[in-house]
Design a protein around this motif. Structure first.
Motif, PDB file in Angstrom:
ATOM      1  N   CYS A   1       0.835  -1.213   0.000  1.00  0.00           N
ATOM      2  CA  CYS A   1       0.000   0.000   0.000  1.00  0.00           C
ATOM      3  C   CYS A   1       0.868   1.261   0.000  1.00  0.00           C
ATOM      4  O   CYS A   1       0.625   2.201  -0.774  1.00  0.00           O
ATOM      5  N   LEU A   2       1.879   1.259   0.862  1.00  0.00           N
ATOM      6  CA  LEU A   2       2.753   2.428   0.952  1.00  0.00           C
ATOM      7  C   LEU A   2       3.606   2.587  -0.302  1.00  0.00           C
ATOM      8  O   LEU A   2       3.784   3.706  -0.812  1.00  0.00           O
TER       9      LEU A   2
ATOM     10  N   ARG B   1       1.608   4.063  -3.145  1.00  0.00           N
ATOM     11  CA  ARG B   1       1.421   5.504  -3.000  1.00  0.00           C
ATOM     12  C   ARG B   1       2.702   6.259  -3.341  1.00  0.00           C
ATOM     13  O   ARG B   1       2.681   7.266  -4.040  1.00  0.00           O
TER      14      ARG B   1
ATOM     15  N   THR C   1       6.338   3.865   9.044  1.00  0.00           N
ATOM     16  CA  THR C   1       5.670   5.002   9.689  1.00  0.00           C
ATOM     17  C   THR C   1       5.964   6.303   8.960  1.00  0.00           C
ATOM     18  O   THR C   1       5.064   7.112   8.698  1.00  0.00           O
TER      19      THR C   1
ATOM     20  N   ALA D   1       4.115   6.410   5.682  1.00  0.00           N
ATOM     21  CA  ALA D   1       2.678   6.653   5.883  1.00  0.00           C
ATOM     22  C   ALA D   1       2.411   8.131   6.136  1.00  0.00           C
ATOM     23  O   ALA D   1       1.444   8.698   5.603  1.00  0.00           O
ATOM     24  N   ILE D   2       3.263   8.763   6.946  1.00  0.00           N
ATOM     25  CA  ILE D   2       3.100  10.193   7.227  1.00  0.00           C
ATOM     26  C   ILE D   2       3.285  11.011   5.952  1.00  0.00           C
ATOM     27  O   ILE D   2       2.512  11.929   5.658  1.00  0.00           O
ATOM     28  N   GLN D   3       4.311  10.674   5.177  1.00  0.00           N
ATOM     29  CA  GLN D   3       4.560  11.378   3.927  1.00  0.00           C
ATOM     30  C   GLN D   3       3.422  11.170   2.937  1.00  0.00           C
ATOM     31  O   GLN D   3       3.011  12.099   2.230  1.00  0.00           O
ATOM     32  N   SER D   4       2.889   9.955   2.889  1.00  0.00           N
ATOM     33  CA  SER D   4       1.772   9.656   1.991  1.00  0.00           C
ATOM     34  C   SER D   4       0.549  10.480   2.357  1.00  0.00           C
ATOM     35  O   SER D   4      -0.143  11.010   1.484  1.00  0.00           O
ATOM     36  N   ARG D   5       0.293  10.586   3.657  1.00  0.00           N
ATOM     37  CA  ARG D   5      -0.860  11.378   4.115  1.00  0.00           C
ATOM     38  C   ARG D   5      -0.676  12.848   3.749  1.00  0.00           C
ATOM     39  O   ARG D   5      -1.620  13.526   3.336  1.00  0.00           O
ATOM     40  N   ARG D   6       0.555  13.347   3.875  1.00  0.00           N
ATOM     41  CA  ARG D   6       0.841  14.745   3.543  1.00  0.00           C
ATOM     42  C   ARG D   6       0.622  14.995   2.050  1.00  0.00           C
ATOM     43  O   ARG D   6       0.038  16.007   1.653  1.00  0.00           O
TER      44      ARG D   6
ATOM     45  N   ARG E   1      -1.325  13.289   0.082  1.00  0.00           N
ATOM     46  CA  ARG E   1      -2.752  13.197  -0.218  1.00  0.00           C
ATOM     47  C   ARG E   1      -3.458  14.494   0.161  1.00  0.00           C
ATOM     48  O   ARG E   1      -4.326  14.981  -0.568  1.00  0.00           O
ATOM     49  N   THR E   2      -3.077  15.079   1.293  1.00  0.00           N
ATOM     50  CA  THR E   2      -3.673  16.343   1.717  1.00  0.00           C
ATOM     51  C   THR E   2      -3.372  17.446   0.707  1.00  0.00           C
ATOM     52  O   THR E   2      -4.237  18.252   0.350  1.00  0.00           O
TER      53      THR E   2
END
Length: 422
Positions: free
Chosen positions: A294-295, A298, A402, A405-410, A412-413
């Motif tokens: 998943c990561l 992305r 981890t 995941a944080i970078q992926s969320r950033r 996406r935002t």
């Protein structure tokens, strides 16, 4: 907004390739020359530690058995103890070792050492290419000092000393992933790598989840070709291997071995091998593999191909039933990526991440502190902090999850906000 819309939004156009700055080039060149020179000095002074090439010698025995028509799976290649010096690669891999039978003496040592160093240099070049650097003469020359620095990465150092095949597999996958997706040859080298040792087959799944179906099909075809070649040349051994020997982890050794730096090894040393140990390992391995895909998907979709590939490489080692230290050579391109990140980004987060990875990948800082433990794996797992220190490679991999995941969320935002404004 749907996931597919977000993915379409965040995929960047192909950037213009960068040139390595002169200051960075000469800094790396000097540091690499010093590190490489010191390594050569140590290798000449203590060849029993740096150039013993024990595994290459075992590969040579496998080549002799193939040439003599003797089975490579029925008995260990050295001695008579199950799980010690047994051949664990494919029949196709054994065919590749046949040319080794004619090497002896100093040519044997030089081929083993220089061959691995040349492949390490090419791997560094492929990693830099995936980071978007221009494929010019400067980049080719830069691969040499970077390889000199990477000689002090513990898995690389161990691979060099044992004459292991890991750097070769690393190069095959990196070179393949560095090819443009439009290349009809993309996937061939990954399939060959999987045909030598099964763990690179994970990259076929990675190609599938990133929707590079042609490359995945090509890799599958290349893998099938290696199986057929092995079957044609070694039918009996092929039947032995593919009918169950490939799935027998006891051919490598007991899972609780202190040198088993995989998730299974960590669990075996922590909770033992009785009861539900096997089920716990399989559940953990499946979860780590799924999260990784998943990561990595992305990261790849947002143009971060090298960290996506590195994450997959580290995952194959973490979830493998048995992973020696020298299997963790994917730490080498990780260090290249983190060094590039620390050079280009402001702040202290990237440099701190690089320093942490360096501390783990170099075997730890114990020797510098005068400790008897020159490597993280030498730290007793039952001592205070043993679970953390002894299994540092696993924890580093999970820390990278981890961070990704944080970078992926950033990312996406950042993709959603402009879409809401339209």
């Amino acid at each position: 907004m749907s996931l597919s819309t977000i993915e379409t939004t965040v995929v960047p156009s192909a950037p213009e390739r960068r040139t390595v700055p002169a200051v960075a080039f000469w800094t790396i060149f000097v540091l690499g020359a010093v590190a490489g020179g010191y390594y050569v000095e140590q290798a000449l002074a203590t060849p029993a530690m740096f150039t013993h090439l024990m595994d290459l010698s075992v590969y040579q025995i496998a080549g002799h058995r193939v040439a003599d028509g003797v089975s490579i799976y029925d008995t260990p290649l050295l001695g008579h103890t199950r799980g010690v010096w047994e051949f664990v690669y494919t029949p196709f891999a054994a065919l590749l070792f046949v040319p080794l039978i004619d090497l002896h003496g100093e040519p044997y040592t030089w081929v083993g050492m220089l061959g691995n160093f040349a492949m390490l240099t090419a791997s560094a070049w492929a990693a830099l290419s995936m980071l978007g650097y221009r494929r010019d003469r400067r980049l080719v020359l830069l691969g040499l000092p970077i390889a000199g620095l990477l000689l002090w990465c513990e898995p690389v150092r161990e691979t060099m000393a044992f004459g292991q095949i890991n750097i070769f597999l690393l190069l095959l996958v990196l070179a393949d992933m560095a090819l443009p997706d439009s290349s009809r040859w993309k996937g061939v080298l990954t399939g060959i790598a999987a045909g030598i040792k099964l763990t690179p087959a994970f990259f076929v799944i990675y190609l599938l989840v990133t929707r590079r179906y042609r490359a995945a099909a090509t890799a599958t075809g290349a893998f099938a070709a290696t199986v057929l070649i092995g079957l044609a040349a070694m039918p009996k051994d092929s039947l032995t291997f593919w009918s169950g020997a490939f799935a027998d982890p006891t051919r490598v050794g007991v899972p609780e071995n202190p040198s088993n730096e995989s998730l299974r090894g960590m669990l075996a040393r922590t909770v033992g091998v009785a009861g539900n140990h096997q089920l716990l390992w399989l559940a953990g391995a499946f979860a780590i593999a799924a999260i990784c895909l998943c990561l990595a998907r992305r990261l790849s979709l947002t143009g971060h191909e090298l960290p996506a590939v590195v994450l997959c490489g580290l995952t194959t080692t973490a979830v493998s039933p048995y992973s020696w230290v020298h299997h963790w050579v994917w730490l080498a391109p990780l260090l290249i990526y983190l060094a590039d990140l620390a050079f280009r980004r402001r702040g202290i987060a990237a440099p701190l991440g690089l320093l942490l990875a360096l501390a783990v990948a170099s075997g730890g800082v114990f020797a510098l502190l005068g400790s008897a433990f020159s490597s993280t794996i030498n730290y007793p797992s039952d001592k205070t902090f043993g679970l953390l220190i002894h299994n540092a490679y696993i924890w580093l991999t999970l820390a990278l999850f981890t961070t990704a995941a944080i970078q992926s969320r950033r990312l996406r935002t950042q993709a959603v906000e402009p879409s809401r404004m339209r």
